[in-house]
Design an enzyme around this catalytic site. Sequence first.
Site, PDB file in Angstrom:
ATOM      1  CG  ASP A  16      45.963  -4.299  39.329  1.00  0.00           C
ATOM      2  OD1 ASP A  16      46.527  -3.990  40.418  1.00  0.00           O
ATOM      3  OD2 ASP A  16      44.669  -4.173  39.265  1.00  0.00           O
ATOM      4  CD  GLU A  37      44.804  -1.116  47.780  1.00  0.00           C
ATOM      5  OE1 GLU A  37      44.929  -2.205  47.552  1.00  0.00           O
ATOM      6  OE2 GLU A  37      44.867  -0.278  46.680  1.00  0.00           O
ATOM      7  CB  ALA A  54      44.586   4.337  40.492  1.00  0.00           C
ATOM      8  CG  ASP A  70      38.333  -0.318  43.644  1.00  0.00           C
ATOM      9  OD1 ASP A  70      38.407  -0.231  44.724  1.00  0.00           O
ATOM     10  OD2 ASP A  70      39.278  -0.619  42.887  1.00  0.00           O
ATOM     11  NE  ARG A 105      33.325  -2.626  28.771  1.00  0.00           N
ATOM     12  CZ  ARG A 105      33.095  -1.397  29.105  1.00  0.00           C
ATOM     13  NH1 ARG A 105      33.802  -0.740  29.839  1.00  0.00           N
ATOM     14  NH2 ARG A 105      31.933  -1.261  28.763  1.00  0.00           N
ATOM     15  N   GLY A 159      28.401  -8.066  46.746  1.00  0.00           N
ATOM     16  CA  GLY A 159      28.421  -8.798  45.536  1.00  0.00           C
ATOM     17  C   GLY A 159      27.364  -8.985  44.681  1.00  0.00           C
ATOM     18  N   GLY A 212      40.183  -6.539  33.718  1.00  0.00           N
ATOM     19  CA  GLY A 212      41.024  -5.614  34.134  1.00  0.00           C
ATOM     20  C   GLY A 212      40.375  -4.679  35.197  1.00  0.00           C
ATOM     21  N   GLY A 257      45.068  -0.422  41.471  1.00  0.00           N
ATOM     22  CA  GLY A 257      44.961   0.512  42.886  1.00  0.00           C
ATOM     23  C   GLY A 257      43.689   0.889  43.147  1.00  0.00           C
ATOM     24  CE  LYS A 258      41.329  -2.606  47.986  1.00  0.00           C
ATOM     25  NZ  LYS A 258      40.598  -3.601  47.205  1.00  0.00           N
TER      26      LYS A 258
HETATM   27  O1  RIB Z   1      40.057  -3.215  44.186  1.00  0.00           O
HETATM   28  C1  RIB Z   1      40.907  -3.697  43.177  1.00  0.00           C
HETATM   29  C2  RIB Z   1      42.228  -3.182  43.514  1.00  0.00           C
HETATM   30  O2  RIB Z   1      42.889  -3.836  44.496  1.00  0.00           O
HETATM   31  C3  RIB Z   1      43.384  -3.784  42.326  1.00  0.00           C
HETATM   32  O3  RIB Z   1      43.305  -2.794  41.302  1.00  0.00           O
HETATM   33  C4  RIB Z   1      44.463  -3.969  43.119  1.00  0.00           C
HETATM   34  O4  RIB Z   1      45.520  -3.174  42.557  1.00  0.00           O
HETATM   35  C5  RIB Z   1      44.370  -3.743  44.708  1.00  0.00           C
HETATM   36  O5  RIB Z   1      44.707  -2.567  45.185  1.00  0.00           O
END
Ligand code: RIB
Length: 280
Positions: A11, A133, A40, A228, A261, A197, A263, A37-38
């Site tokens: 990201d 994804e 990860a 996520d 936080r 949300g 990130g 990444g969703k």
């Molecule tokens: O859901 C958030 C994620 O969506 C981010 O980390 C980004 O990489 C996208 O895949």
Amino acid sequence: MITVVGSVNLDLVASGAPLPHPGETVTGARLARYPGGKGANQALAAARLGQSVRLIAAVGNDDMAEEALKLLRAGGVDLSATHFLNGETTGVALIAVSPEGENLIVVCPGANNALAPSDIDGEAIEHMIGVLEVPVPTLLAAARRATGFVALNLAPALPVPPELLAEADLLVVNETEATAYGDSLRAPGRYVAISLGSDGAQLWKGGTRIASAKPPKIHVVDTVGAGDTFCAALTTALIEGMDDASALKFAVAAGAAACTRPGAQPGLPTRADVEALLKA
Ligand code: RIB
């Protein structure tokens, strides 16, 4: 053991400037790089909540791959089925975060699009979380091998064949995705969770709303990764046998904790973080 079948991205996050409208340039943002990444994010979220987790994914054989996988390794996620592909680039997400914590995301999938059904061959999968994804045929191959609970996070909203939905015990969507999929989400006995949300979330089963939960009060810094975290926490709680209402409350609190936080992955809460927020 939970096997996550999903994406890995690096990201690139520009935060602190207002979100641009189409055709507009904004300036004054700060740049940061985070693993994301969703797939990860959900793998690491489940691991921080106490689950044993394996990630089936694909990255490029490039400099960004290790940076994208760093926190998963540190968090104890099993990466033995994460493939390093020659000729592909590691996925990248370009993210803008406003001073209020709202975001815009553009994903360049790279190697994520090359995760193939053959990468699932021979894999033993008990519980599974899948995200959109990576290619749908790969998710379908994995869901058909799963012997336990199957959760699918239908994000981002894309056409999904009914045979994939039919494999799921739990579908997780946000409000926009719920509208896009409509009645196709409903099936007897299947959970559907809708995240709303700052309004929390609802849990439905077979077309009936069975629980709803509001988030605890928090100071929102960055909502990237909150959805996520919600999905991973709800799956974790249901696998652990929590009752439906408690599982939803736990997942909503986990999603809220992730917003405090910056990130996606650095912000993922531990089990203790979520329990403290539930007690507060
Ligand atoms: O859901 C958030 C994620 O969506 C981010 O980390 C980004 O990489 C996208 O895949």
